[in-house]
Design a protein around this motif. Structure first.
Motif, mmCIF file in Angstrom:
data_model
loop_
_atom_site.group_PDB
_atom_site.id
_atom_site.type_symbol
_atom_site.label_atom_id
_atom_site.label_comp_id
_atom_site.label_asym_id
_atom_site.label_seq_id
_atom_site.Cartn_x
_atom_site.Cartn_y
_atom_site.Cartn_z
ATOM 1 N N LYS A 55 0.795 -1.399 -0.005
ATOM 2 C CA LYS A 55 0.073 -0.101 0.083
ATOM 3 C C LYS A 55 0.707 1.261 -0.023
ATOM 4 O O LYS A 55 0.234 2.343 -0.258
ATOM 5 N N ILE A 56 2.094 1.101 0.300
ATOM 6 C CA ILE A 56 2.878 2.360 0.372
ATOM 7 C C ILE A 56 4.247 2.113 -0.486
ATOM 8 O O ILE A 56 4.786 1.095 0.054
ATOM 9 N N VAL A 57 4.749 2.965 -1.085
ATOM 10 C CA VAL A 57 5.932 2.960 -1.690
ATOM 11 C C VAL A 57 6.708 4.267 -1.543
ATOM 12 O O VAL A 57 6.235 5.211 -1.897
ATOM 13 N N PHE A 58 7.987 4.148 -1.217
ATOM 14 C CA PHE A 58 8.878 5.378 -1.065
ATOM 15 C C PHE A 58 9.762 5.123 -2.413
ATOM 16 O O PHE A 58 10.681 4.005 -2.633
ATOM 17 N N THR A 59 10.022 6.122 -3.130
ATOM 18 C CA THR A 59 10.831 5.870 -4.376
ATOM 19 C C THR A 59 12.084 7.039 -4.420
ATOM 20 O O THR A 59 12.010 8.051 -3.479
ATOM 21 N N SER A 60 13.238 6.831 -4.930
ATOM 22 C CA SER A 60 14.333 7.609 -4.880
ATOM 23 C C SER A 60 15.167 7.618 -5.862
ATOM 24 O O SER A 60 15.049 6.565 -6.831
ATOM 25 N N ALA A 61 16.090 8.406 -5.926
ATOM 26 C CA ALA A 61 17.361 8.172 -7.196
ATOM 27 C C ALA A 61 16.743 8.022 -8.433
ATOM 28 O O ALA A 61 17.092 7.095 -9.179
ATOM 29 N N GLY A 62 15.658 8.735 -8.861
ATOM 30 C CA GLY A 62 15.027 8.776 -10.306
ATOM 31 C C GLY A 62 13.940 9.832 -10.363
ATOM 32 O O GLY A 62 13.486 10.659 -9.688
ATOM 33 N N ASN A 63 13.507 9.699 -11.720
ATOM 34 C CA ASN A 63 12.262 10.821 -11.890
ATOM 35 C C ASN A 63 10.862 10.024 -11.484
ATOM 36 O O ASN A 63 10.412 9.223 -11.865
ATOM 37 N N PRO A 64 10.426 10.927 -10.351
ATOM 38 C CA PRO A 64 8.956 10.435 -9.881
ATOM 39 C C PRO A 64 7.824 10.174 -10.941
ATOM 40 O O PRO A 64 6.976 9.683 -10.741
ATOM 41 N N LYS A 65 8.186 10.991 -11.959
ATOM 42 C CA LYS A 65 6.952 11.033 -13.025
ATOM 43 C C LYS A 65 6.819 9.589 -13.763
ATOM 44 O O LYS A 65 5.808 9.375 -14.097
ATOM 45 N N THR A 66 8.062 8.751 -13.536
ATOM 46 C CA THR A 66 7.986 7.565 -14.315
ATOM 47 C C THR A 66 7.060 6.654 -13.803
ATOM 48 O O THR A 66 6.409 5.969 -14.439
ATOM 49 N N TRP A 67 6.973 6.298 -12.399
ATOM 50 C CA TRP A 67 6.180 5.430 -11.814
ATOM 51 C C TRP A 67 4.988 5.851 -11.084
ATOM 52 O O TRP A 67 3.944 5.067 -10.620
ATOM 53 N N THR A 68 5.010 7.110 -10.633
ATOM 54 C CA THR A 68 3.987 7.614 -9.603
ATOM 55 C C THR A 68 2.593 7.353 -10.198
ATOM 56 O O THR A 68 1.674 6.933 -9.450
ATOM 57 N N PRO A 69 2.234 7.673 -11.396
ATOM 58 C CA PRO A 69 0.782 7.524 -11.933
ATOM 59 C C PRO A 69 0.281 6.021 -11.966
ATOM 60 O O PRO A 69 -0.632 5.755 -11.547
#
Length: 313
Positions: A90-104
């Motif tokens: 239910k929760i993902v923290f992303t880092s070291a990249g472009n958040p537009k890639t996977w957020t949607p």
């Protein structure tokens, strides 16, 4: 405590355990979640099948919310994200990249998305990408870090005054007093890494944990900025890096020196001479190895005591 972060994650305390490579398996994540914080599985040191196993074990070990931290430079990123979606994390923290890639895509699947940044510029970009919250990480933090060397004390008010979504402070936070300070500066919660490395449940090697506990002021240094800035404990490998700089080594020579698997060698396998020992400056304040639940309990006790002291000023 009830605020934007506890409400967002449905947790008791606004304490998030950093999803650190070689330290953050399901045992640590579930222990922090069971204690009222938010535990994160660190996918950065896991093959897809290993991550899947840790997610499934974490579900059995806790009925509380937990998440997965995903560095977006991961070579098997598509497979990792598909596993996260299939396992209904239910929760993902992303880092070291472009958040537009996977957020949607993640949000389409009902996942709360948080992105880690080290500057105001990238905080604004992450907000524009549609993430639900920001981790603003100062350069005191261990592991891979920002190039601008902006401290937490400066970064948190810069970010919190400029974006509308919740802000989680990271970098140099291992005590309840530091948690209170970050929240006074505008943070809604804190992400804690180094303190949880020195926990019973962390999957890092006991040699590394003991080295963290014995660290004093000045024992860490941010280096290898030409590749990816990383804060390390000073050891034989660090001295080799220092010598390489002194000899005028170029990027390719630094890459050769770094090689592959340095972090695993040091942090997971316990080679204190030849491995990368990634830890924050706050290691100088860490003097023991504790159960994760005790760390959460102590931080909240320190936080409440600090609030009383401040109120009396």
């Amino acid at each position: 405590m009830n605020n934007r972060i506890t409400s967002l994650f449905n947790i008791e305390f606004p304490i998030i355990q950093g999803g650190m490579v070689w330290a953050s398996g399901y045992k640590l994540a579930s222990a922090v979640s069971n204690a009222g914080g938010l535990g994160l599985i660190g996918a950065g040191s896991m093959y897809p099948d290993v991550l899947c196993e840790h997610i499934q074990k974490c579900k059995k070990a806790t009925d509380k919310p937990f998440g997965v931290n995903v560095p977006m430079l991961y070579p098997d990123l598509d497979e990792i994200m598909n596993i996260i979606i299939e396992e209904e994390v239910k929760i993902v923290f992303t880092s070291a990249g472009n958040p537009k890639t996977w957020t949607p895509k993640l949000k389409e699947n009902g996942i709360t998305v948080v992105h880690v940044v080290s500057s105001l510029k990238f905080a604004k970009k992450a907000e524009d990408a549609g993430v639900d919250a920001i981790v603003a990480e100062g350069f005191e933090a261990g592991g891979h870090n920002g190039r601008d060397e902006t401290t937490t004390l400066t970064l948190i008010p810069l970010v919190s005054k400029s974006i509308n979504i919740p802000v989680i402070a990271a970098g140099g936070i291992a005590t309840g007093e530091a948690m209170l300070a970050a929240m006074v500066l505008g943070a809604d919660g804190v992400q804690v890494g180094s303190r949880f490395v020195a926990s019973n449940e962390a999957s890092s090697h006991i040699n590394f944990k003991n080295e963290v506990v014995s660290a004093i002021e000045g024992d860490t240094q941010l280096t290898l900025k030409e590749l990816a800035p990383v804060r390390l404990l000073k050891n034989k490998f660090y001295e080799e890096v220092l010598l390489a700089y002194g000899n005028g080594s170029d990027i390719e020579q630094l890459k050769t020196l770094l090689g592959r698997g340095r972090a695993k060698l040091g942090m997971f396998e316990g080679d204190l001479d030849n491995g990368e020992l990634e830890i924050g400056q706050v290691s100088a304040l860490i003097n023991d190895i504790q159960p994760a639940a005790e760390i959460v309990k102590n931080m909240m006790q320190e936080f409440n005591e600090a609030k009383k002291r401040v109120a009396s000023l």
